[in-house]
Design a protein around this motif. Structure first.
Motif, PDB file in Angstrom:
ATOM      1  N   LEU A   1       0.832  -1.204   0.000  1.00  0.00           N
ATOM      2  CA  LEU A   1       0.000   0.000   0.000  1.00  0.00           C
ATOM      3  C   LEU A   1       0.866   1.253   0.000  1.00  0.00           C
ATOM      4  CD1 LEU A   1      -2.793  -1.067   2.501  1.00  0.00           C
ATOM      5  CD2 LEU A   1      -3.071  -0.677   0.046  1.00  0.00           C
ATOM      6  N   GLU A   2       1.907   1.231   0.818  1.00  0.00           N
ATOM      7  CA  GLU A   2       2.810   2.391   0.896  1.00  0.00           C
ATOM      8  C   GLU A   2       3.475   2.659  -0.453  1.00  0.00           C
ATOM      9  OE1 GLU A   2       6.889   3.495   3.208  1.00  0.00           O
ATOM     10  OE2 GLU A   2       5.297   2.570   4.417  1.00  0.00           O
ATOM     11  N   ALA A   3       3.793   1.593  -1.192  1.00  0.00           N
ATOM     12  CA  ALA A   3       4.394   1.756  -2.516  1.00  0.00           C
ATOM     13  C   ALA A   3       3.437   2.466  -3.476  1.00  0.00           C
ATOM     14  CB  ALA A   3       4.800   0.395  -3.083  1.00  0.00           C
ATOM     15  N   ARG A   4       2.146   2.388  -3.196  1.00  0.00           N
ATOM     16  CA  ARG A   4       1.134   3.077  -4.006  1.00  0.00           C
ATOM     17  C   ARG A   4       0.781   4.453  -3.433  1.00  0.00           C
ATOM     18  NH1 ARG A   4      -3.763  -0.944  -5.692  1.00  0.00           N
ATOM     19  NH2 ARG A   4      -2.551  -2.543  -6.755  1.00  0.00           N
ATOM     20  N   GLY A   5       1.462   4.831  -2.361  1.00  0.00           N
ATOM     21  CA  GLY A   5       1.169   6.114  -1.721  1.00  0.00           C
ATOM     22  C   GLY A   5      -0.041   6.039  -0.814  1.00  0.00           C
ATOM     23  N   LEU A   6      -0.389   4.824  -0.382  1.00  0.00           N
ATOM     24  CA  LEU A   6      -1.554   4.608   0.474  1.00  0.00           C
ATOM     25  C   LEU A   6      -1.102   4.014   1.801  1.00  0.00           C
ATOM     26  CD1 LEU A   6      -3.753   2.914  -2.274  1.00  0.00           C
ATOM     27  CD2 LEU A   6      -3.886   5.291  -1.519  1.00  0.00           C
ATOM     28  N   TYR A   7      -2.030   3.890   2.721  1.00  0.00           N
ATOM     29  CA  TYR A   7      -1.729   3.252   3.994  1.00  0.00           C
ATOM     30  C   TYR A   7      -2.991   2.588   4.537  1.00  0.00           C
ATOM     31  CZ  TYR A   7      -3.984   7.372   5.944  1.00  0.00           C
ATOM     32  OH  TYR A   7      -4.896   8.350   6.237  1.00  0.00           O
ATOM     33  N   ARG A   8      -2.799   1.616   5.412  1.00  0.00           N
ATOM     34  CA  ARG A   8      -3.936   0.946   6.048  1.00  0.00           C
ATOM     35  C   ARG A   8      -4.546   1.896   7.071  1.00  0.00           C
ATOM     36  NH1 ARG A   8      -3.572  -3.467   9.275  1.00  0.00           N
ATOM     37  NH2 ARG A   8      -5.675  -4.037   8.751  1.00  0.00           N
ATOM     38  N   VAL A   9      -5.834   2.082   6.976  1.00  0.00           N
ATOM     39  CA  VAL A   9      -6.544   2.898   7.954  1.00  0.00           C
ATOM     40  C   VAL A   9      -6.787   2.013   9.172  1.00  0.00           C
ATOM     41  CG1 VAL A   9      -8.640   4.213   8.381  1.00  0.00           C
ATOM     42  CG2 VAL A   9      -7.605   4.233   6.114  1.00  0.00           C
ATOM     43  N   CYS A  10      -6.486   2.542  10.354  1.00  0.00           N
ATOM     44  CA  CYS A  10      -6.554   1.708  11.553  1.00  0.00           C
ATOM     45  C   CYS A  10      -7.405   2.292  12.671  1.00  0.00           C
ATOM     46  CB  CYS A  10      -5.142   1.437  12.072  1.00  0.00           C
ATOM     47  SG  CYS A  10      -4.165   0.450  10.930  1.00  0.00           S
ATOM     48  N   ASP A  11      -8.158   3.336  12.380  1.00  0.00           N
ATOM     49  CA  ASP A  11      -9.055   3.858  13.412  1.00  0.00           C
ATOM     50  C   ASP A  11     -10.135   4.728  12.781  1.00  0.00           C
ATOM     51  OD1 ASP A  11      -7.536   6.067  12.729  1.00  0.00           O
ATOM     52  OD2 ASP A  11      -6.701   6.358  14.712  1.00  0.00           O
ATOM     53  N   ALA A  12     -11.180   4.919  13.539  1.00  0.00           N
ATOM     54  CA  ALA A  12     -12.297   5.756  13.093  1.00  0.00           C
ATOM     55  C   ALA A  12     -11.880   7.218  13.158  1.00  0.00           C
ATOM     56  CB  ALA A  12     -13.513   5.518  13.984  1.00  0.00           C
ATOM     57  N   SER A  13     -12.363   7.986  12.191  1.00  0.00           N
ATOM     58  CA  SER A  13     -12.061   9.424  12.208  1.00  0.00           C
ATOM     59  C   SER A  13     -13.184  10.201  11.515  1.00  0.00           C
ATOM     60  CB  SER A  13     -10.710   9.705  11.545  1.00  0.00           C
ATOM     61  OG  SER A  13     -10.703   9.209  10.221  1.00  0.00           O
ATOM     62  N   PRO A  14     -14.385  10.158  12.100  1.00  0.00           N
ATOM     63  CA  PRO A  14     -15.502  10.877  11.478  1.00  0.00           C
ATOM     64  C   PRO A  14     -15.259  12.384  11.465  1.00  0.00           C
ATOM     65  CG  PRO A  14     -16.140  10.043  13.637  1.00  0.00           C
ATOM     66  CD  PRO A  14     -14.766   9.518  13.348  1.00  0.00           C
ATOM     67  N   GLU A  15     -15.764  13.023  10.424  1.00  0.00           N
ATOM     68  CA  GLU A  15     -15.546  14.456  10.266  1.00  0.00           C
ATOM     69  C   GLU A  15     -16.830  15.271  10.332  1.00  0.00           C
ATOM     70  OE1 GLU A  15     -13.342  14.875   6.637  1.00  0.00           O
ATOM     71  OE2 GLU A  15     -11.642  13.747   7.411  1.00  0.00           O
ATOM     72  N   ASP A  16     -17.971  14.593  10.515  1.00  0.00           N
ATOM     73  CA  ASP A  16     -19.226  15.337  10.566  1.00  0.00           C
ATOM     74  C   ASP A  16     -19.455  15.909  11.969  1.00  0.00           C
ATOM     75  OD1 ASP A  16     -19.533  12.609  11.341  1.00  0.00           O
ATOM     76  OD2 ASP A  16     -21.696  12.742  11.128  1.00  0.00           O
ATOM     77  N   GLU A  17     -20.543  16.604  12.129  1.00  0.00           N
ATOM     78  CA  GLU A  17     -20.850  17.335  13.358  1.00  0.00           C
ATOM     79  C   GLU A  17     -20.989  16.412  14.574  1.00  0.00           C
ATOM     80  OE1 GLU A  17     -24.634  19.884  15.109  1.00  0.00           O
ATOM     81  OE2 GLU A  17     -24.464  19.543  12.950  1.00  0.00           O
ATOM     82  N   ARG A  18     -20.346  16.817  15.653  1.00  0.00           N
ATOM     83  CA  ARG A  18     -20.471  16.083  16.924  1.00  0.00           C
ATOM     84  C   ARG A  18     -21.876  16.282  17.480  1.00  0.00           C
ATOM     85  NH1 ARG A  18     -15.690  14.437  19.324  1.00  0.00           N
ATOM     86  NH2 ARG A  18     -13.833  15.266  18.314  1.00  0.00           N
ATOM     87  N   TRP A  19     -22.353  15.275  18.205  1.00  0.00           N
ATOM     88  CA  TRP A  19     -23.604  15.418  18.929  1.00  0.00           C
ATOM     89  C   TRP A  19     -23.548  14.551  20.173  1.00  0.00           C
ATOM     90  CZ3 TRP A  19     -27.537  11.412  18.898  1.00  0.00           C
ATOM     91  CH2 TRP A  19     -27.282  10.347  18.050  1.00  0.00           C
ATOM     92  N   ASP A  20     -24.447  14.790  21.095  1.00  0.00           N
ATOM     93  CA  ASP A  20     -24.444  14.118  22.391  1.00  0.00           C
ATOM     94  C   ASP A  20     -25.298  12.860  22.312  1.00  0.00           C
ATOM     95  OD1 ASP A  20     -24.593  13.287  25.003  1.00  0.00           O
ATOM     96  OD2 ASP A  20     -25.253  15.225  25.798  1.00  0.00           O
ATOM     97  N   TYR A  21     -24.645  11.710  22.233  1.00  0.00           N
ATOM     98  CA  TYR A  21     -25.365  10.439  22.116  1.00  0.00           C
ATOM     99  C   TYR A  21     -26.218  10.133  23.340  1.00  0.00           C
ATOM    100  CZ  TYR A  21     -21.500   9.882  18.761  1.00  0.00           C
ATOM    101  OH  TYR A  21     -20.576  10.069  17.775  1.00  0.00           O
TER     102      TYR A  21
END
Length: 194
Positions: free
Chosen positions: A150-170
């Motif tokens: 993957l690194e040879a293609r300029g990519l990497y394994r994603v290993c965690d959640a990283s949402p970018e939308d609005e936070r809210w109180d669950y």
């Protein structure tokens, strides 16, 4: 490997096995027999599908289903479980997380404390995160070969959640009623004692 091939493998793993451990092994073994390029593509398809459900809206749905026990890791393991539901169900819930209220897998958990859930009922599939990694290792004998490829293609394994939308109180019942009304109604405003 096309996206359609990816979803066909996910479907066949559900039809030909029972339980997540068997599905994981079935998928790993099938991938290990394919060309290395297809193993890489499987990982890329999985990552692309996960990204579609890596939202705080979905995290709130997961939090509600998991009765308030949905950490960063818990949400990361919930995402491949969504993929494991299959293409049709995944498409519905990716667009509307509240559609999880219509799935058999969630309906059978409703009203039951999580302490009564079997391992295969838990809405998490951690081991799916390692299918391509382990298949690549089996196919090539290279322990970290997938990451290097993957690194040879300029990519990497994603290993965690990283949402970018609005936070809210669950925890806020009014926000849950607004954002995930059917799940809130199905699962209740208060979770059963775990």
């Amino acid at each position: 490997m096309t996206l359609e091939d990816f979803w066909t493998l996910i479907h066949r793993s559900a039809v030909e096995t029972v339980g997540q451990d068997q599905r994981t092994e079935w998928l790993t073994a099938r991938l290990a027999r394919r060309p290395v390029s297809e193993i890489i593509e499987f990982e890329l398809h999985l990552t692309a599908q996960r990204k579609r459900v890596d939202t705080r809206h979905m995290w709130g749905a997961a939090w509600n289903i998991l009765q308030g026990w949905c950490s960063d890791d818990g949400f990361w393991y919930f995402q491949p479980w969504l993929v494991g539901l299959g293409h049709d169900a995944f498409e519905r819930v990716a667009v509307h997380p509240d559609a999880l209220a219509d799935t058999h897998e969630v309906r059978r958990l409703a009203g039951r404390p999580s302490s009564e859930w079997t391992d295969d009922e838990w809405p998490e599939w951690e081991s799916m995160n390692y299918i391509a990694l382990n298949a690549y290792d089996r196919a090539t004998g290279e322990e970290e070969g997938l990451e290097d490829a993957l690194e040879a293609r300029g990519l990497y394994r994603v290993c965690d959640a990283s949402p970018e939308d609005e936070r809210w109180d669950y925890d806020d019942i009014e926000q849950r009623r607004t954002r995930i009304p059917r799940l809130t109604e199905l699962l209740g405003e208060h979770h059963p004692a775990t």
